[in-house]
Design a protein around this motif. Structure first.
Motif, PDB file in Angstrom:
ATOM      1  N   LEU A   1       0.803  -1.147  -0.058  1.00  9.11           N
ATOM      2  CA  LEU A   1      -0.206  -0.089   0.000  1.00  9.11           C
ATOM      3  C   LEU A   1       0.860   1.367   0.005  1.00  9.11           C
ATOM      4  O   LEU A   1       0.641   2.283  -0.619  1.00  9.11           O
ATOM      5  N   MET A   2       1.895   1.312   0.626  1.00 11.63           N
ATOM      6  CA  MET A   2       2.849   2.430   0.595  1.00 11.63           C
ATOM      7  C   MET A   2       3.286   2.646  -0.582  1.00 11.63           C
ATOM      8  O   MET A   2       3.528   3.624  -1.242  1.00 11.63           O
ATOM      9  N   ALA A   3       3.785   1.606  -1.215  1.00 10.31           N
ATOM     10  CA  ALA A   3       4.555   1.685  -2.567  1.00 10.31           C
ATOM     11  C   ALA A   3       3.262   2.186  -3.774  1.00 10.31           C
ATOM     12  O   ALA A   3       3.743   3.074  -4.287  1.00 10.31           O
ATOM     13  N   VAL A   4       2.235   1.697  -3.885  1.00  9.68           N
ATOM     14  CA  VAL A   4       1.099   2.215  -4.491  1.00  9.68           C
ATOM     15  C   VAL A   4       0.784   3.530  -4.421  1.00  9.68           C
ATOM     16  O   VAL A   4       0.606   4.251  -5.348  1.00  9.68           O
ATOM     17  N   ASN A   5       0.709   3.848  -3.009  1.00  8.90           N
ATOM     18  CA  ASN A   5       0.318   5.438  -2.833  1.00  8.90           C
ATOM     19  C   ASN A   5       1.478   6.451  -3.216  1.00  8.90           C
ATOM     20  O   ASN A   5       1.182   7.496  -3.513  1.00  8.90           O
ATOM     21  N   CYS A   6       2.621   5.893  -2.920  1.00  6.89           N
ATOM     22  CA  CYS A   6       3.818   6.751  -3.222  1.00  6.89           C
ATOM     23  C   CYS A   6       3.882   6.965  -4.651  1.00  6.89           C
ATOM     24  O   CYS A   6       4.166   8.173  -5.160  1.00  6.89           O
ATOM     25  N   LEU A   7       3.838   6.004  -5.615  1.00  5.24           N
ATOM     26  CA  LEU A   7       3.838   5.808  -6.812  1.00  5.24           C
ATOM     27  C   LEU A   7       2.833   6.599  -7.542  1.00  5.24           C
ATOM     28  O   LEU A   7       2.666   7.690  -8.347  1.00  5.24           O
ATOM     29  N   SER A   8       1.567   6.671  -7.072  1.00  5.84           N
ATOM     30  CA  SER A   8       0.546   7.075  -7.416  1.00  5.84           C
ATOM     31  C   SER A   8       0.304   8.901  -7.157  1.00  5.84           C
ATOM     32  O   SER A   8       0.102   9.558  -8.038  1.00  5.84           O
ATOM     33  N   GLY A   9       1.129   9.287  -5.851  1.00  5.10           N
ATOM     34  CA  GLY A   9       1.285  10.537  -5.756  1.00  5.10           C
ATOM     35  C   GLY A   9       2.217  11.230  -6.592  1.00  5.10           C
ATOM     36  O   GLY A   9       2.071  12.363  -7.381  1.00  5.10           O
TER      37      GLY A   9
ATOM     38  N   LEU B   1      -1.127   2.648   9.156  1.00  7.28           N
ATOM     39  CA  LEU B   1      -1.915   3.912   8.290  1.00  7.28           C
ATOM     40  C   LEU B   1      -1.166   5.251   8.268  1.00  7.28           C
ATOM     41  O   LEU B   1      -0.910   5.680   7.315  1.00  7.28           O
ATOM     42  N   LEU B   2      -0.451   5.502   9.390  1.00  7.76           N
ATOM     43  CA  LEU B   2       0.462   6.668   9.199  1.00  7.76           C
ATOM     44  C   LEU B   2       1.454   6.578   8.311  1.00  7.76           C
ATOM     45  O   LEU B   2       1.779   7.300   7.512  1.00  7.76           O
ATOM     46  N   LEU B   3       1.994   5.397   8.318  1.00 10.12           N
ATOM     47  CA  LEU B   3       2.945   5.158   7.182  1.00 10.12           C
ATOM     48  C   LEU B   3       2.602   5.186   5.851  1.00 10.12           C
ATOM     49  O   LEU B   3       3.291   5.828   4.807  1.00 10.12           O
ATOM     50  N   ILE B   4       1.329   4.781   5.528  1.00 10.94           N
ATOM     51  CA  ILE B   4       0.794   4.885   4.098  1.00 10.94           C
ATOM     52  C   ILE B   4       0.559   6.488   3.836  1.00 10.94           C
ATOM     53  O   ILE B   4       0.921   6.716   2.567  1.00 10.94           O
ATOM     54  N   VAL B   5      -0.094   6.959   4.782  1.00 12.33           N
ATOM     55  CA  VAL B   5      -0.299   8.427   4.621  1.00 12.33           C
ATOM     56  C   VAL B   5       1.044   9.243   4.139  1.00 12.33           C
ATOM     57  O   VAL B   5       1.199   9.879   3.296  1.00 12.33           O
ATOM     58  N   LEU B   6       2.016   8.881   4.887  1.00 12.48           N
ATOM     59  CA  LEU B   6       3.272   9.644   4.652  1.00 12.48           C
ATOM     60  C   LEU B   6       3.765   9.021   3.277  1.00 12.48           C
ATOM     61  O   LEU B   6       4.502   9.855   2.847  1.00 12.48           O
ATOM     62  N   ALA B   7       3.740   7.866   3.061  1.00 14.05           N
ATOM     63  CA  ALA B   7       4.081   7.473   1.562  1.00 14.05           C
ATOM     64  C   ALA B   7       3.572   8.357   0.455  1.00 14.05           C
ATOM     65  O   ALA B   7       4.164   8.702  -0.368  1.00 14.05           O
ATOM     66  N   SER B   8       2.124   8.579   0.532  1.00 18.83           N
ATOM     67  CA  SER B   8       1.303   9.310  -0.310  1.00 18.83           C
ATOM     68  C   SER B   8       2.192  10.651  -0.343  1.00 18.83           C
ATOM     69  O   SER B   8       2.314  11.505  -1.414  1.00 18.83           O
ATOM     70  N   ALA B   9       2.391  11.160   0.828  1.00 20.78           N
ATOM     71  CA  ALA B   9       2.947  12.629   0.948  1.00 20.78           C
ATOM     72  C   ALA B   9       4.428  12.620   0.337  1.00 20.78           C
ATOM     73  O   ALA B   9       4.690  13.551  -0.319  1.00 20.78           O
ATOM     74  N   LEU B  10       5.073  11.587   0.565  1.00 21.09           N
ATOM     75  CA  LEU B  10       6.420  11.513  -0.176  1.00 21.09           C
ATOM     76  C   LEU B  10       6.375  11.387  -1.386  1.00 21.09           C
ATOM     77  O   LEU B  10       7.076  12.031  -2.075  1.00 21.09           O
TER      78      LEU B  10
END
Length: 636
Positions: free
Chosen positions: A419-427, A498-507
């Motif tokens: 989830l972190m990877a998908v959200n980071c790349l989508s961002g 969840l915090l890590l996923i949100v931070l991945a999106s922000a990253l």
């Protein structure tokens, strides 16, 4: 009134079909004087009735026991093929989503295709499209669902090939149709196999059967793999994912529906069949592997695209990959939430992208820029759609992922990383598109660009509001935990996941903001960087891999089969025919009309036949038998 509409909700799919039929006089040019717009109005009216009917009937289903409507199609001996519909809150919710999205899309198409000479044909196909999707939402029969999926495949082919005068469009429609057919044929094999094991083909009966049956491991694995082949093709998952990229040759309203609701129909069938997949751990692992591979791969490929529609279409494959992972983990509720939140946000993004294409007549994001000041409503729609797709507070995807990590399910530790990877790349992808299209200096093709008209702005603004209100709607429908309930720890999944996923999106957003984006140099100068860009832009060259493997194998087998047919099968037949002709030509000169010669010929033929039958026995013995038969003596 609501009770009556609930009892007649089985009729809702026919609204779209009636609308498609009403457009025929304009579609086939029987009526020309009025222009094609009356056909669009007829279809819009029928879709509005369908949406209103479903919206009024939906509240009556809350807390109601699911009801089934059975229509007998074929009953013979022990063969019972019935078409079953289910009226429940889940089915009616899916139906309402389909009709509402179809209504907004058709309103949007009325402005987007206002100068299209074949507008009536487009709306007729959209009505057919809507009928198939609505039927899938209500269907409780795998047999009926399969038939409706085939209708969906046909309508996809016709919509992708809408501008059939362009060779690239024809190729895209053909590839989309054939790619889906691969999955559909394997799904049909699974359906026939399941019919021999399960007491019925309704999803309810299949679920009850799967809860108690004990199949051999190999049988359960092969059955599950066959049943997931169809959804893999419909949801554009690896290795049947290339068609969605080519399908962007269709008009944008059709692409909007395809990337939001249509791909979700395949995942909806996947969710319904989840009890069968749970029979084999191999099938569950395959779902997780296919979903994870597609989610990461498609997110990477989207970053290298410069066509605005293709950047969003690859993102669709990525988020549908998360749905496959959820089904593989037996998290059916999460899969449904992902489908809902993704459909709304992705529809809004495609409306924004369509507005840009409509006003600029261009899809290359490197040739755009500075649109935020000229198209404020479109800019806001793109921002809200992007936030709704990422797991950023406070929009729908944030609460969906929060629900996933709430501790109610047993989640593997690798899920957070995925989830972190998908959200980071989508961002990275979404902010990259936003910077190139809306920010920066005004380019030559965006210098005199106005905002879109009301016909396109009304559905886009409406969907923007719906996306913003999605968390409240989910809580009102009791699809989420209370927004104040804590995230608990379970099975190694910590509350800060969840915090890590949100931070991945922000990253991802921060990385995209820091990357230098050059419009003049769309291709890097350094060879290593160019190789990486081409690798992602051409989808890891998977189409070329198919060309030198699968396509080569099929062509080789076809050539071998053609050679055997031409020189072996036809050769034997032609040789027999030639021998017959030559023998007949030769015998005609020996015919003198004397009966003695005919008798001798018959005797020789019988002798040869006996030699063959007796396996090469002495010729004299054979002739002796012939003579004995001739004189009427019994043969020992």
């Amino acid at each position: 009134m609501a009770e009556f509409l609930l009892k007649t909700s089985w009729f809702i799919p026919f609204y779209g079909l009636i609308g498609a039929v009403l457009t025929l006089p304009w579609s086939i040019n029987l009526i020309r004087r009025t222009g094609p717009r009356p056909a669009a109005y007829f279809n819009l009216f029928m879709t509005s009735l369908a949406c209103l009917h479903g919206s009024v009937a939906l509240p009556a289903t809350w807390g109601m026991v699911p009801q089934q409507l059975t229509f007998e199609w074929l009953s013979f001996a022990d063969l019972d093929l019935s078409l079953v519909l289910e009226i429940s809150s889940l089915n009616m919710g899916a139906l309402t989503l389909v009709t509402a999205m179809s209504l907004l899309t058709q309103l949007y198409a009325l402005g987007y295709l206002e100068k299209e000479w074949s507008l009536a044909r487009f709306f007729g196909l959209m009505g057919f499209f809507e009928a198939a999707l609505s039927g899938i939402a209500l269907s409780d029969s795998l047999l009926l669902t399969y038939g409706l999926l085939e209708m969906l495949t046909l309508s996809t082919y016709l919509l992708v090939g809408f501008w059939y005068a362009q060779p690239l469009v024809v190729t895209a429609a053909r590839d989309a149709f054939l790619t889906k057919r691969v999955g559909d044929v394997i799904l049909l094999m699974g359906l026939v196999t399941l019919a021999t094991y399960s007491p019925g083909l309704t999803f309810s009966e299949i679920g009850q059967w799967a809860a108690t049956v004990e199949l051999p491991p190999l049988t359960a694995t092969l059955l599950g793999l066959a049943l997931i082949a169809g959804p893999i093709g419909k949801c554009a998952q690896f290795p049947l994912h290339l068609w969605l990229d080519e399908a962007m040759e269709a008009p944008n309203p059709a692409s909007l529906m395809r990337n939001s609701v249509v791909v979700g129909s395949g995942a909806y069938v996947l969710i319904k069949l989840q009890p069968v997949f749970a029979l084999s751990p191999w099938v569950s692992d395959t779902l997780i592997a296919v979903g994870a591979l597609t989610a990461i791969g498609a997110s990477l490929v989207a970053i290298a695209q410069i066509d605005i529609k293709r950047t969003l279409s690859h993102s669709t494959s990525a988020y549908l990959g998360l749905v496959f992972v959820a089904v593989g983990l037996e998290h059916v509720d999460i899969a449904l939430l992902l489908l809902l939140t993704h459909a709304v946000a992705k529809s809004l993004l495609f409306m924004s992208a369509g507005s840009i294409i409509f006003t600029t007549s261009n899809q290359d994001i490197t040739e755009m820029g500075g649109l935020w000041s000229r198209m404020p409503a479109t800019t806001v729609a793109f921002i809200v759609g992007s936030l709704g797709l990422l797991s950023l507070f406070p929009l729908g995807m944030f609460w969906t992922l929060r629900h996933w990590l709430s501790g109610m399910w047993s989640n593997p530790d690798g899920l957070i990383l995925l989830l972190m990877a998908v959200n980071c790349l989508s961002g990275v992808n979404l902010l990259r598109v936003f910077r190139l299209v809306f920010l920066g200096e005004i380019q030559a093709k965006t210098r005199r660009i106005p905002e879109i008209g009301w016909a396109m702005a009304l559905p886009m603004v409406s969907l923007t509001i719906i996306t913003l209100l999605m968390p409240l709607m989910l809580e009102r429908w009791q699809l989420l935990l209370s927004m104040t309930s804590p995230v608990v720890e379970r099975d190694g999944l910590q509350y800060w996941g969840l915090l890590l996923i949100v931070l991945a999106s922000a990253l991802g957003v921060a990385i995209a903001a820091a990357l230098p984006l050059s419009r003049t140099l769309s291709r890097p100068i350094r060879r290593s960087t160019r190789f990486l860009q081409d690798l992602l832009a051409y989808d890891f060259y998977i189409d070329r891999v198919y060309r030198v493997t699968v396509v080569w194998m099929v062509n080789t087998c076809s050539q071998v089969a053609a050679w055997i047919d031409l020189y072996v099968v036809d050769g034997i037949v032609n040789a027999v025919g030639l021998a017959t002709i030559l023998s007949g030509q030769g015998l005609k000169y020996s015919a003198s009309g004397q009966s003695q010669l005919y008798v001798v010929t018959i005797m020789v033929g019988v002798g040869v036949l006996l030699v063959v039958i007796t396996g090469g026995t002495n010729l004299l013995d054979s002739l002796q038998r012939v003579l004995q038969l001739w004189h009427g003596n019994p043969v020992p």
